[in-house]
Design a protein around this motif. Structure first.
Motif, PDB file in Angstrom:
ATOM      1  N   ASP A 218      -7.207  -1.906   5.785  1.00  0.00           N
ATOM      2  CA  ASP A 218      -6.774  -0.953   4.759  1.00  0.00           C
ATOM      3  C   ASP A 218      -6.864  -1.659   3.418  1.00  0.00           C
ATOM      4  O   ASP A 218      -6.691  -2.871   3.330  1.00  0.00           O
ATOM      5  CB  ASP A 218      -5.317  -0.535   5.003  1.00  0.00           C
ATOM      6  N   LYS A 219      -7.097  -0.889   2.382  1.00  0.00           N
ATOM      7  CA  LYS A 219      -7.194  -1.490   1.065  1.00  0.00           C
ATOM      8  C   LYS A 219      -5.805  -1.568   0.441  1.00  0.00           C
ATOM      9  O   LYS A 219      -5.041  -0.626   0.529  1.00  0.00           O
ATOM     10  CB  LYS A 219      -8.116  -0.638   0.192  1.00  0.00           C
ATOM     11  N   LYS A 220      -5.485  -2.711  -0.140  1.00  0.00           N
ATOM     12  CA  LYS A 220      -4.152  -2.854  -0.713  1.00  0.00           C
ATOM     13  C   LYS A 220      -4.113  -2.176  -2.081  1.00  0.00           C
ATOM     14  O   LYS A 220      -5.116  -2.096  -2.792  1.00  0.00           O
ATOM     15  CB  LYS A 220      -3.764  -4.329  -0.822  1.00  0.00           C
ATOM     16  N   HIS A 221      -2.936  -1.637  -2.405  1.00  0.00           N
ATOM     17  CA  HIS A 221      -2.780  -0.974  -3.695  1.00  0.00           C
ATOM     18  C   HIS A 221      -2.122  -1.888  -4.717  1.00  0.00           C
ATOM     19  O   HIS A 221      -2.128  -1.606  -5.898  1.00  0.00           O
ATOM     20  CB  HIS A 221      -1.962   0.309  -3.546  1.00  0.00           C
TER      21      HIS A 221
ATOM     22  N   ARG B 250       0.867  -1.166   0.000  1.00  0.00           N
ATOM     23  CA  ARG B 250       0.000   0.000   0.000  1.00  0.00           C
ATOM     24  C   ARG B 250       0.907   1.220   0.000  1.00  0.00           C
ATOM     25  O   ARG B 250       1.887   1.266   0.757  1.00  0.00           O
ATOM     26  CB  ARG B 250      -0.883  -0.016   1.247  1.00  0.00           C
TER      27      ARG B 250
ATOM     28  N   LEU C  52      -3.452  -4.943   6.182  1.00  0.00           N
ATOM     29  CA  LEU C  52      -3.662  -5.182   4.748  1.00  0.00           C
ATOM     30  C   LEU C  52      -4.266  -6.567   4.513  1.00  0.00           C
ATOM     31  O   LEU C  52      -5.215  -6.730   3.754  1.00  0.00           O
ATOM     32  CB  LEU C  52      -2.351  -5.079   3.982  1.00  0.00           C
TER      33      LEU C  52
END
Lengths: 498, 350
Positions: free
Chosen positions: A307-310, A269, A302
């Protein structure tokens, strides 16, 4: 007997409606010493400190300050007498400036109005004495917890403290910050201030304390010179028995691991974690090592979808998954015990029972209500299974000690029946006894086929149960150690190497 | 073990004692207060009047207790009452005769208002007091627009039944409160929704880690609050057979919040009890009647009401209870340890 103690407590009793929290405890603090107050959770440390600082009133016994009996009615009273306290969670006002915090309630005045120029100048000078050269006109919240703690200490000492009580000040500091705190503590000791130091880290006790007072189950065990007390003896005093060692490293044989339960490739992320791989097999414990802020917690978040992973892809239970929220992860069969138990874990005013069944209830859906009877069965089962010390499953969880709260949170996830459980610092801020129990529990769960990911800053702990250790530094994975390589030295090297 | 059961019991104890005390006072100053007559298939009497008059606030309090449990507050319920009343009146005056359609329109109007509140609070993270203040102000304006600035009166016996009818001898508004209470109680306590609401109120962050959708939960409690308000608004309109956008439900949001607080709920969120919120609403209404019955000039009404409410709240405060207990303790045994310490301290200060 050496000089008159600056603060002396004799035969203190404190009785709450349901529990006799202190049974004739003695404590004696000399001027110019650092005195550790040790004991397991529930031993009575916090109660004793609250009696010293006037939060509670004693039911029997004497408190002598410079030989004079005192009766502090509240913390303000105690402070006026010269007893200041700095808590683990800094109890200052984050929205005010540093200088305002230091002089709150006692601002220097000119013509009846606050002299802000002097407030700022004085604050600056005062903090220089603590090796802190910072802008005192910025809000307190713009500084790290470590700095905030030093500011709290500076405020406390400046208010003419004879006695400074530090209640687990190091729990959220990293190694360097701890060192600078110790420097300040030694400084203050040299100035003749008596310091009471409460901590769970025995290393720190030996690094900085002159004497040690040990409490156990509400009773006074003894007062010892640090120099002549071995660590094993100390632990023996605290537990009332020689602590069965955490145990040697027991490699979990995972020959049957064909396809990993969790296989995350290059998840990352922006600005939190560089792309990282992690594989976890059934019945395996994967340790995450690294310093505070190295990316341990971020990796846990993650994987769990907080949290959203990138970047990267995740396979769980043989299926490609993409979690958008913890709910997705929970439905798929994961659980996460977060690091900050108070803020992210417990539902303070709800009962132990409700805290335990909630994750399972959410997994089932709101319409499939777990009946009261079933809830009680679940709660009673885990209270027994994890030996949670409580008289009643209807007690609000906030009334339990830290270790027992942690066990309730563990029970919450076990009740939800996950196949992978992520524990972020499961033993932070809990005492040695509960600590050993939680480690035994982790091993047992693993034997039962549960896969675990455990992030911890205690290397011995990681070594004791991990079959694989992932080392993180500066928000990226720097090493992955397997069976034979897992020992504190190797992990240390990996963290330190460049 | 008993202490915690007792704590739970005590939560219910004080509001109920407060209500009983008021009823006893009423019985002393006006013995006819408890007289109930059965006439033309329904009960009559002061007690029934209290129930009937308390119905709108009780309905609002049901919804408000859920909102407050999520650490929110809904200031717009009074205005939603006005909107729902205006919408029903609009359809009646436009010649709609089907009762279900008229009531349905009022409820849908309320639901839209609730969605607006829930969206602002849940999805836009606007502080509840500000978010609902918007509709509190705008809502009355919307109601005025629907009424075109007039007080709209109507004649629809079916709709009027909502306010003035009776069922099984009880005034129909009371029956509606009982039905609403039963539905909301079932929804929150026979499913996990009640626990979810309390969890979001007690620790939003921990709830998130457990996969609770706080946004949806907040949305739903504001919708329930608005639906309750719409029902209350239609009762009020049916009662006077007209819609008065300026005065329908005026300031009742404050009575509803008060009812919930008298019922022992914390504005910080967490635990809620719909039953206690209704007891709170009954206390407020009984107090009004008590003041009238006692013959004190009406100009003292508001002050007496405020004082009595302070008393009820003090009795519930753990701190006050402790101090009260200490007072008794000292009087009974002036030589015991605690009071000696206390005295020493006082001399030291002096």
């Amino acid at each position: 007997m050496s000089p008159t103690p600056v603060l002396q407590l004799k035969g203190i009793h404190k009785i709450f409606p349901s529990v006799h929290a202190l049974k004739g405890v003695n404590f004696s603090l000399r001027a110019g010493e650092i005195h550790a107050l040790l004991g397991e959770n529930g031993a009575g440390k916090s109660t004793l400190i609250k009696v010293m600082t006037g939060v509670y009133q004693r039911d029997d016994g004497d408190i002598l300050l410079d030989g004079q009996p005192i009766f502090p009615k509240n913390t303000g009273d105690a402070q006026a007498l010269g007893v200041s306290t700095v808590y683990q969670e800094v109890n200052l006002l984050p929205n005010l400036t540093v200088a305002q915090n230091i002089y709150l309630g006692r601002e220097p005045r000119r013509f009846g109005l606050i002299n802000w120029g002097k407030v700022n100048r004085d604050a600056q000078t005062l903090l220089k004495g603590y090796d802190l050269d910072i802008d005192v006109t910025l809000p307190l919240s713009s500084y790290s917890i470590a700095v905030q703690q030093l500011i709290a200490i500076a405020r406390g000492v400046d208010m003419s403290a004879k006695v400074l009580i530090l209640d687990e000040p190091t729990a959220s500091l990293d190694t360097d910050e701890v060192q600078s705190l110790f420097r300040i503590m030694r400084d203050l000791r040299a100035r003749g201030i008596g310091i009471v130091f409460v901590t769970h880290f025995l290393d720190q006790v030996y690094a900085v304390c002159d004497r040690i007072t040990v409490l156990r189950s509400a009773q006074f065990v003894g007062e010892f010179e640090t120099a002549t007390l071995s660590r094993a003896e100390l632990i023996g005093h605290m537990l009332g028995k020689e602590l069965a060692a955490l145990g040697e490293h027991k490699p979990q044989t995972n020959s049957e691991c064909g396809d990993a339960l969790l296989d995350a490739q290059g998840i990352g992320r922006n600005a939190t974690l560089s792309p990282t791989d992690i594989q976890v097999c059934k019945g395996e414990v994967v340790g995450l090592a690294g310093l505070l802020g190295s990316g341990r917690t971020e990796l846990c978040r993650l994987v769990f979808g907080v949290d959203k992973k990138h970047s990267g892809s995740v396979t769980f239970n043989g299926k490609a998954v993409n979690f958008n929220s913890p709910r997705d992860a929970i439905t798929a069969g994961m659980g996460l015990c977060p690091e900050d138990r108070k803020h992210d874990g417990i539902l303070g005013q709800l009962s132990i029972r409700e805290n335990m069944i909630l994750a399972r209830q959410i997994k089932q859906g709101w319409w499939k209500f777990i009946s009261r009877k079933e809830q009680e069965e679940i709660a009673n089962h885990y209270v027994k299974e994890l030996s949670i010390a409580t008289s009643d499953i209807e007690k609000p969880i906030e009334q339990l000690s830290g270790g027992n709260q942690q066990k309730v949170i563990l029970a919450r996830w076990l009740a939800a029946n996950p196949s992978l459980l992520i524990l972020d610092e499961p033993t932070r801020g809990i005492d040695i006894g509960a600590h050993a129990e939680i480690i035994r529990l982790i091993r047992k769960l693993c034997d039962q086929g549960l896969a675990l990911v455990v992030a911890s800053s205690e290397l011995e702990e990681l070594v004791a149960f991990s079959s694989k250790v992932i080392v993180l530094r500066d928000r990226q994975k720097v090493a992955e150690l397997e069976d034979g390589d897992i020992n504190p030295q190797r992990i240390m090297q990996a963290i330190a190497s460049n | 073990m008993n202490t915690f059961k007792n704590q739970n019991l005590r939560r219910y104890l004080w509001p109920c004692i407060g209500l009983l005390a008021l009823l006893v006072i009423n019985a002393i100053i006006a013995p006819e207060f408890f007289q109930i007559e059965f006439k033309d298939g329904r009960f009559y009497g002061s007690l029934i009047d209290v129930l009937n008059r308390a119905a709108p606030v009780a309905l609002l309090a049901i919804g408000m207790s859920l909102v407050i449990a999520t650490a929110g507050v809904d200031l717009s319920v009074g205005s939603i009452m006005a909107i729902a009343g205006a919408v029903s009146a609009y359809y009646i005056t436009k010649g709609v005769d089907n009762l279900a359609l008229i009531i349905g329109a009022g409820l849908i109007a309320g639901l839209i208002a609730g969605i607006a509140n829930g969206f602002l609070v849940g999805y836009m993270s606007i502080q509840p007091i500000v978010a609902t203040l918007i509709l509190m102000v705008a809502g009355r304006g919307i109601a005025q627009l629907i009424n075109e600035g007039q007080i709209v009166t109507f004649d629809h016996p079916g709709f009027a039944f909502l306010g003035t009818g009776s069922f099984l001898g009880l005034p129909f508004p009371v029956v509606l409160v009982i039905i609403t209470f039963a539905i909301v109680q079932l929804l929150t306590r026979r499913t996990a929704l009640g626990l979810y609401i309390e969890a979001v109120g007690a620790n939003p962050s921990a709830s998130h880690y457990m996969g609770l959708n706080a946004k949806a939960i907040k949305m739903s409690v504001y919708c329930v609050a608005a639906l309750c308000a719409a029902l209350a608004g239609m009762i009020a309109a049916a009662d006077i057979r007209g819609s008065d956008a300026n005065n329908a439900g005026l300031w009742l949001e404050l009575d509803a919040i008060l009812a919930v607080v008298i019922g022992g709920a914390s504005l910080m969120g967490g635990r809620f009890s719909i039953f206690l919120a209704i007891i709170g609403a009954l206390i407020i209404q009984t107090l009004t009647v008590t003041i009238i019955l006692s013959g004190i000039p009406p100009k003292f009404n508001l002050l007496i009401k405020a004082s009595a409410i302070i008393l009820v709240l003090l009795l519930q405060s753990p701190l006050f209870q402790k101090q009260l207990a200490q007072l008794k303790f000292r009087k009974s045994s002036p030589t015991n340890n605690t009071s000696v310490n206390g005295n020493n301290k006082e001399t030291k200060n002096a």
